[in-house]
Design a protein around this motif. Structure first.
Motif, short mmCIF file in Angstrom:
data_model
loop_
_atom_site.label_atom_id
_atom_site.label_comp_id
_atom_site.label_asym_id
_atom_site.label_seq_id
_atom_site.Cartn_x
_atom_site.Cartn_y
_atom_site.Cartn_z
N THR A 152 -11.46 13.42 60.01
CA THR A 152 -11.06 14.16 60.70
C THR A 152 -10.06 15.24 60.32
O THR A 152 -9.50 15.73 60.92
CB THR A 152 -9.75 13.49 62.19
OG1 THR A 152 -9.10 12.78 61.40
CG2 THR A 152 -11.21 12.20 62.88
N ALA A 153 -10.61 15.31 58.84
CA ALA A 153 -9.83 16.58 58.28
C ALA A 153 -10.27 17.77 58.82
O ALA A 153 -9.66 18.82 58.24
CB ALA A 153 -10.15 16.69 56.55
N GLU A 154 -10.59 18.11 59.60
CA GLU A 154 -11.59 19.75 60.60
C GLU A 154 -11.56 18.60 61.95
O GLU A 154 -11.75 17.85 62.48
CB GLU A 154 -12.64 19.53 59.78
CG GLU A 154 -12.75 19.79 58.69
CD GLU A 154 -14.19 20.60 57.86
OE1 GLU A 154 -14.06 21.88 57.02
OE2 GLU A 154 -14.85 20.23 58.42
N MET A 155 -10.58 19.91 62.38
CA MET A 155 -9.98 19.71 63.99
C MET A 155 -10.17 21.02 64.42
O MET A 155 -10.01 21.75 64.45
CB MET A 155 -8.74 19.01 63.75
CG MET A 155 -7.54 19.95 63.72
SD MET A 155 -6.90 19.28 62.32
CE MET A 155 -6.95 18.61 60.76
N ILE A 156 -9.99 20.90 66.23
CA ILE A 156 -9.80 21.91 66.74
C ILE A 156 -8.10 21.60 66.99
O ILE A 156 -7.99 20.82 67.52
CB ILE A 156 -10.11 21.86 68.49
CG1 ILE A 156 -11.68 22.35 67.97
CG2 ILE A 156 -10.23 23.87 68.90
CD1 ILE A 156 -12.53 23.42 66.73
#
Length: 1011
Positions: A210-214
């Protein structure tokens, strides 16, 4: 080819202030195509160039003082451009417009044309693009927007649409704010990439992919504030062992098979292992490798020669069946590759504060470090807005535009994450102060020009006025002002930069005992003389004989305008009595609606009564002992410029009792308190105001005991807040905080004090179901609620050891041969959570913050040779730039000259949707008859950064995981982007900022606009 201006058939033909280049291949069209079924490795060549840190801005640019740090930005740009020109397959990103523009101005036209071709082909791409890579803790949103606007404007003017950054690139700030993400979204960015987040948070995110998210960055703006956000894997450096820079010691790729040092197989294997390792923690088949670091690429050829070999040999490797596709890329191309995969992403609603790099290193000290430069920066924003408004309203000609630009650029530098943070070396901090001081001086030239256009009642007096200086008093923090002290008569212009009328108490140091103050109608004003506190009178560096301050109330100051007051020193025959009482014992100050009571034993504040609601509130000063260690292991981390690490969990009480003096008068009640020989304070309640002002003075912090100290002011109340408190985000939306808790992971906190500190830009508060206590600082500070019912704010720090995060010296500021003294204000709002005069306490706090951040600015003109009647007959004593005031929940955030005959206008709704039952509703206003000096012919809306028409803004769309968190559905974007003079009606929703380029009718700046 140079960019072509974009003309619009609808409306004014002169609305051509944003450029585009349709025929060029840049942006996403220039991105390499990832291979399906492969792990696509985006190599991003970059350099991180601090706009001051260990060296000054100029020292970094020119490469001087190389023994301090081997870094020269001019050589980086020279080298990179030549490398890109030699091989069109290469790519590079650049970030800091301050450095790029400094380099650009030195280049020959032939070089400029070559660079434009690189930009228009996507080989050179800008990320971020602001004047500097700003801090996100101590910066105010107005200054952040300004410095982005200035950097993006330079790129747009020079390179057109191809110069527009699509990716936010905040790789080095020490924590990240939700408001910053919201601003990126509103400026039209498609995503944000950064490096620093709490080590526990990063571990959790990597393990859960989850190191990339909105990032849902606003509780008020809905989808318009959503921003795709990516956390970089390896900080912002290259994979271990793959730094090919003159500053690095890693081995190059040696591909001569006859060489005994041949290492291709070994290096390819190591590279593949790293790529595969990194890919395990991310959801897509694209990963980004940041090939660069601090001041890298002074010899770009070294990098590119070795990266070429990596690309060639890794892509050719088939030995183990690994399918890697390695290529040169950019952050924007990485975002596009992720977007094309159409994946679903998790969401985030809070922020990334505080940042800890290990269990004992909470980067919360810099929230307060160098408190005086933090205050100077806040004053700089106030002054810049006044300067821009007057410049625009007075139609000052193009010859004065450069005066504003100097201040714009100075403030842009001050937002840098090693400037306002206080994490620079002391000689660099002094250079920042010099840069900002020069900006003040240049901006004042424009202000004087504006006044001399506005105030004469006829053209014949303009020449006389040119002999009269109109100056601010920039040393009021030590109660020093030459004009008010040496002149028998002088005129005070009180300029109000707010969009609605306000009143302001004027305080000026004086040397006599009786004065007359007349308003524009000749009416005598009520005045009061208050003694200047002894610690201020004897402050090091103060050059003043004044022993008193003259106070009067400037009432109903017109919006975007001024009211002038004529002040005369009275002789013995004329002297009137200035009513005041000086008492040793009184124990209560204030008025019927707001008062403070003091303990009759300790002399300290013990309670507040506001609108009939009594609340126990105690206030005192404490200090934490700074931890002193050798920094070899985490447990021995010292407190320093970055790190706050107290030695022990309890703060030391600075003084058990205070010496005090009560002053009561018709305008203000004050208590002068002395806690020790290095801590003093003045507590004030002005008549008619529903808050208290605490003006503290701390320093020189004693270090004779060889212990560094971190000084706090603490407010203890009867409020039961159950560990919950609130801080603002860059002066905008409130952030919910809870002690020893993080919303997105299970916190293990080895530093219970430092790990609960948060940045406070304009407000910190606690509340329960009945009451609220809020403290509003005059600068950015660190703060917390360590125990229920308490608020503490750190006001000053003096430490004796470096924390080993790079600055290389202790935070031990001195001035005039002694430890630095800091003086500042806290504004206390307390009371029942209910509406008063139909305005909630939350809305009152917001309005008070506006009145302090955009405080009326005082300018003085000597008038010994002209009496009041002559001045009033000759000069205007009242002026407003608006025909009518705007509602109190609406503020003109920006009014400035833009290009040609146009102005840049930003209007904001200052309240959140939950602040007030009435004032938080959407507001509709008509711009047609707002401004007094001119009429608007046409208006066109832009993105927040003013570098793209809003109608052209098409951000990438991302899939979001379903969640139970309520989100507003309305869009920040308007359905109408162009307005003509028949319909200039706009609507503002809570927390919304709308940005416009407006065209004037008739003459403006001496140029006749096309009709």
């Amino acid at each position: 080819m140079p960019p072509k201006p974009l003309y619009y058939s609808k409306g004014s033909a002169s609305l051509r202030y944003l450029h585009t280049v349709d025929e060029n291949v840049c942006g996403y069209k220039a991105c390499p195509k990832p291979k399906p079924g492969y792990l696509n490795v985006h190599l991003v060549p970059h350099t991180h160039d601090d706009v001051g840190w260990l060296k000054t801005v100029d020292q970094y640019y020119y490469g001087s003082r190389s023994m301090t740090q081997k870094a020269g930005v001019q050589y980086i740009l020279d080298s990179v451009i030549q490398a890109l020109l030699r091989d069109p397959s290469k790519r590079f990103i650049y970030v800091e417009t301050a450095f790029f523009w400094k380099w650009w101005r030195e280049q020959h036209d032939s070089v400029r044309h070559q660079v434009k071709r690189l930009v228009s082909s996507g080989k050179l791409e800008f990320a971020g693009g602001a004047w500097s890579m700003n801090d996100e803790a101590g910066t105010h949103y107005q200054s952040t927007i300004d410095q982005f606007t200035w950097g993006l404007r330079k790129l747009n003017d020079t390179f057109g649409e191809c110069g527009r950054p699509r990716a936010g690139w905040q790789i080095d700030p020490f924590g990240h704010s939700r408001e910053m993400a919201s601003m990126f979204a509103q400026m039209g960015y498609d995503g944000l990439l950064f490096a620093r987040l709490d080590y526990q948070d990063k571990e959790t995110r990597l393990m859960s992919k989850t190191a990339e998210m909105i990032w849902q960055a606003s509780a008020n703006l809905g989808k318009a504030s959503e921003l795709f956000t990516s956390v970089l894997f390896n900080h912002y450096g290259p994979p271990p062992g793959f730094c090919f820079d003159v500053l690095c010691a890693d081995e190059p790729i040696i591909d001569d098979k006859d060489s005994p040092d041949y290492n291709v197989d070994e290096r390819v294997s190591a590279f593949i292992k790293h790529a595969e390792l990194q890919s395990r923690y991310y959801s897509s088949n694209n990963i980004i490798l940041t090939m660069g670091g601090d001041f890298t690429y002074q010899d770009a050829h070294m990098w590119y020669k070795n990266m070429d070999k990596i690309i060639r040999y890794v892509n050719a490797n088939k030995s183990n069946g690994t399918k890697l596709n390695v290529f040169y890329s950019t952050p924007a191309c990485y975002l596009k590759a992720l977007n094309d995969q159409d994946l679903t992403w998790p969401v985030k609603n809070d922020d990334f504060f505080p940042y800890a790099s290990d269990s004992h290193s909470y980067w919360t000290g810099y929230f307060t470090s160098r408190p005086t430069i933090k205050r100077f920066e806040r004053l700089g924003n106030n002054f810049l807005q006044v300067c821009k408004q007057l410049h625009a309203l007075a139609s000052v000609g193009p010859e004065d535009w450069k005066d504003l630009n100097r201040m714009r650029e100075a403030m842009g530098v001050m937002q840098h994450h090693d400037a306002i943070t206080g994490t620079e070396k002391e000689h660099v901090a002094k250079d920042y102060a010099r840069i900002l001081s020069d900006g003040f001086s240049e901006c004042l030239e424009a202000i004087e020009g504006a006044f001399k256009k506005i105030i004469p009642k006829s053209s014949v007096v303009k020449e006389e006025l040119s002999e009269i200086p109109i100056k601010p008093c920039l040393k009021l923090n030590v109660s020093e002002c030459q004009v008010s002290e040496v002149n028998n008569s002088f005129v005070i212009f009180v300029y109000n930069p707010l969009s609605y009328p306000t009143s302001h108490y004027v305080r000026l140091p004086v040397t006599s005992t009786s004065y007359s103050v007349k308003d524009p109608n000749g009416k005598e004003q009520i005045t009061q003389l208050v003694p200047i506190p002894e610690p201020v009178r004897t402050a090091p560096g103060r050059m003043s004989d004044a022993t008193n301050e003259l106070i009067f109330r400037a009432t109903d100051l017109p919006p975007l305008g001024f009211r002038a007051y004529y002040v005369t020193k009275l002789n013995k025959e004329q002297q009137k009595e200035h009513k005041r009482e000086v008492l040793d014992e009184a124990y209560e100050i204030g008025h019927k609606k707001f008062s403070l009571k003091f303990d009759d034993v300790t002399g300290k504040i013990k309670s507040v009564v506001s609108q009939g609601h009594k609340m126990k509130v105690k206030q005192d000063f404490y200090y934490y002992k700074g931890f002193l260690g050798n920094n070899v292991v985490f447990e021995n981390r010292s407190s320093g410029a970055y790190i706050f690490r107290p030695n022990g969990s309890e703060a030391v009480l600075a003084s058990s009792s205070v010496k005090q003096k009560f002053i009561k008068g018709p305008l203000v009640d004050e208590v002068h308190q002395v806690f020790s020989d290095w801590i003093s304070q003045v507590v004030r309640v002005y008549k008619g105001e529903n808050h208290a002002e605490l003006e503290w003075m701390v320093g020189p912090i004693p270090i004779e005991d060889n212990i560094g100290k971190e000084v706090i002011t603490k407010f203890s109340s009867s409020i039961q807040n159950w560990g919950v408190f609130y801080t603002d985000s860059n002066g905008r939306e409130l952030q919910w905080r809870k002690r020893n808790y993080r919303p997105t992971w299970n916190l293990s906190n080895a530093e219970p004090i430092a790990g609960n500190y948060y940045p406070v830009t304009t407000r910190i508060l606690i509340r329960d179901k009945d009451a609220e206590l809020a403290v509003i600082p005059d600068r950015a500070q660190g703060g917390s609620s360590i125990k229920d019912g308490e608020i503490e704010l750190m006001v000053h720090r003096r430490l004796l050891h470096d924390d080993s995060f790079g600055v290389g010296e202790a935070l031990n500021e001195t001035a005039y041969g002694k430890g630095l003294i800091a003086r500042g204000q806290h504004y206390i709002v307390a009371g029942a959570i209910k509406t008063f005069k139909n305005i909630s306490l939350a809305a009152q706090e917001r309005m008070l913050i506006q009145q302090k951040v955009l405080a009326p600015w005082i300018f003085l003109a000597p008038a010994d040779d002209i009496c009041f009647e002559q001045w009033r007959e000759t000069y205007k004593m009242e002026y407003s730039g608006l025909k009518k005031s705007l509602p109190p929940n609406v503020q003109i955030l920006t009014l400035e000259q833009w290009k040609g005959t146009a102005l840049l206008l930003r209007i904001e709704h200052i309240l959140e949707k939950t602040d007030d039952p009435d004032l938080s509703k959407p507001v509709t206003i008509n711009l047609k008859d707002v401004f007094a000096p001119f009429s608007i012919k046409s208006v066109r809306e832009t993105t927040l950064g003013a570098n793209q028409w809003l109608s052209d803004s098409k951000r990438l769309k991302w899939r979001v995981e379903s969640n139970d968190i309520h989100r507003d559905t309305y869009s920040h974007h308007s359905s109408s982007y162009y307005y003509d003079d028949d319909d200039l009606t706009i609507t503002l929703n809570p927390m919304q900022i709308r940005t416009f380029i407006i065209e004037m009718k008739g003459k403006f700046y001496g140029i006749k606009s096309r009709n």
